[in-house]
Design a protein around this motif. Structure first.
Motif, PDB file in Angstrom:
ATOM      1  N   THR A 309      10.127   8.943  -5.603  1.00  0.00           N
ATOM      2  CA  THR A 309      10.195   9.989  -4.638  1.00  0.00           C
ATOM      3  C   THR A 309       9.448   9.412  -3.447  1.00  0.00           C
ATOM      4  N   VAL A 310      10.188   9.622  -2.155  1.00  0.00           N
ATOM      5  CA  VAL A 310       9.353   9.098  -1.018  1.00  0.00           C
ATOM      6  C   VAL A 310       9.081  10.427  -0.252  1.00  0.00           C
ATOM      7  N   THR A 311       7.699  10.383   0.078  1.00  0.00           N
ATOM      8  CA  THR A 311       7.605  11.830   0.958  1.00  0.00           C
ATOM      9  C   THR A 311       8.319  11.610   2.412  1.00  0.00           C
TER      10      THR A 311
END
Length: 326
Positions: A309-311
């Motif tokens: 997951t990439v913020t």
């Protein structure tokens, strides 16, 4: 005088030559011929198609216009056998091919040409069994057109497709794949009907297993399958398929992880016209699909996986800057 004898002899030779041509040429134009067509088959183990059906075998009967008597012409003979139309008769033809150029010596036909019987038939993946009926009316005149024969497939195909969604470092292999205790040999009777032909595989049937080939190197995203020709039959929900699944690669021990599976084979009829639930119908391909991962084989083996997951970017407060004339 001698000259007259010579001329007479030459005239007789000329007449004899014409007579020979008539005996040879006229029947040639009346030879019974066929125009075969094979129904669509999406995929076959060894397909029989319209283009590659070069030889098939025919039974044929001719009956007087009043139906009082029958006579056999073709009798389980290749379609190119020379038989000739006879005025005043109606004809019925029954034809089959057990693969291209595949003759069944014990095939029989009803004396009026309306039913084909294949006794003690066992499917062979190199032979796609097809059959057809045709009619012709020469009671008034003889047509030079070939007899149209539309061949139907008399067997079913059962395919198994395996896939895995485990990481790319694993490979799935399938061995010992077989359908157990299914109808493996039977007497098939294919019967002509004006609106629809009927097929029955019910007499003198025997039970056996259908053994498939091994399937190896199944990787993530690359399903693989194997397919066999089978006797059409009902009650497939009570039939079972068994196989051994082996997962190899990554940090698994030498030889990988292995598990034996036994599964039932239910089928729910959907949009495919002509199919029946829990029945393998002639001319249809049934594809049973399954996904096997490491945790299906060994419940204690849980491959290490990641969920990335990439913020999202966040906006800071806006700032005003004032230009200064220095």
């Amino acid at each position: 005088m001698k000259k007259n004898y010579y001329l007479a002899a030459m005239a007789m030779l000329a007449l004899w030559g014409c007579s020979q041509n008539e005996v040879t040429d006229v029947p040639e134009s009346r030879q019974i011929k066929f125009d075969p067509f094979v129904g669509n088959n999406t995929r076959a183990v060894t397909p029989v198609t319209t283009d590659d059906l070069t030889k098939f075998y025919v039974f044929g009967t001719a009956t007087n216009d009043d139906g009082s008597s029958y006579s056999m012409n073709f009798n389980n003979e290749v379609q190119s056998t020379a038989y000739y139309w006879q005025t005043g008769y109606k004809y019925n033809f029954a034809a089959y091919a057990n693969g291209d150029d595949g003759k069944i010596d014990n095939a029989t036909c009803k004396n009026d040409g309306t039913a084909l019987t294949f006794a003690g038939y066992t499917p062979d993946d190199t032979k796609d069994l097809v059959a057809a009926f045709g009619t012709a009316d020469a009671s008034v005149s003889i047509s030079t057109d070939p007899v149209a024969l539309t061949f139907a497939h008399l067997l079913s195909q059962v395919k198994f497709t395996f896939s895995t969604t485990d990481g790319g470092s694993y490979r799935l292999g399938i061995t010992n794949l077989e359908i157990k205790d299914a109808v493996h040999e039977a007497d098939g009777v294919y019967t002509y009907g004006q609106s629809e032909n009927t097929l029955a595989w019910t007499e003198n049937s025997s039970i056996g297993n259908y053994e498939y080939s091994s399937i190896t190197e199944i990787a993530n995203g690359t399903p693989k399958n194997d397919v066999k020709l089978v006797i059409p039959q009902g009650g497939t929900n009570d039939l079972q398929v068994s196989f051994t699944a082996t997962m190899t690669g990554a940090d698994l021990p030498a030889g990988g992880k292995t598990h034996d599976f036994t599964l039932n084979l239910p089928y729910t009829a959907g949009s495919a016209s002509g199919t029946t639930s829990n029945t393998w119908t002639a001319g249809y391909i049934y594809n049973y699909k399954t996904t096997i991962n490491l945790d299906n084989i060994d419940s204690e083996s849980k491959p290490i996986t990641f969920t990335p997951t990439v913020t999202a970017w966040s906006d800071a407060d806006d700032s005003d800057i004032t230009p200064v004339n220095s």
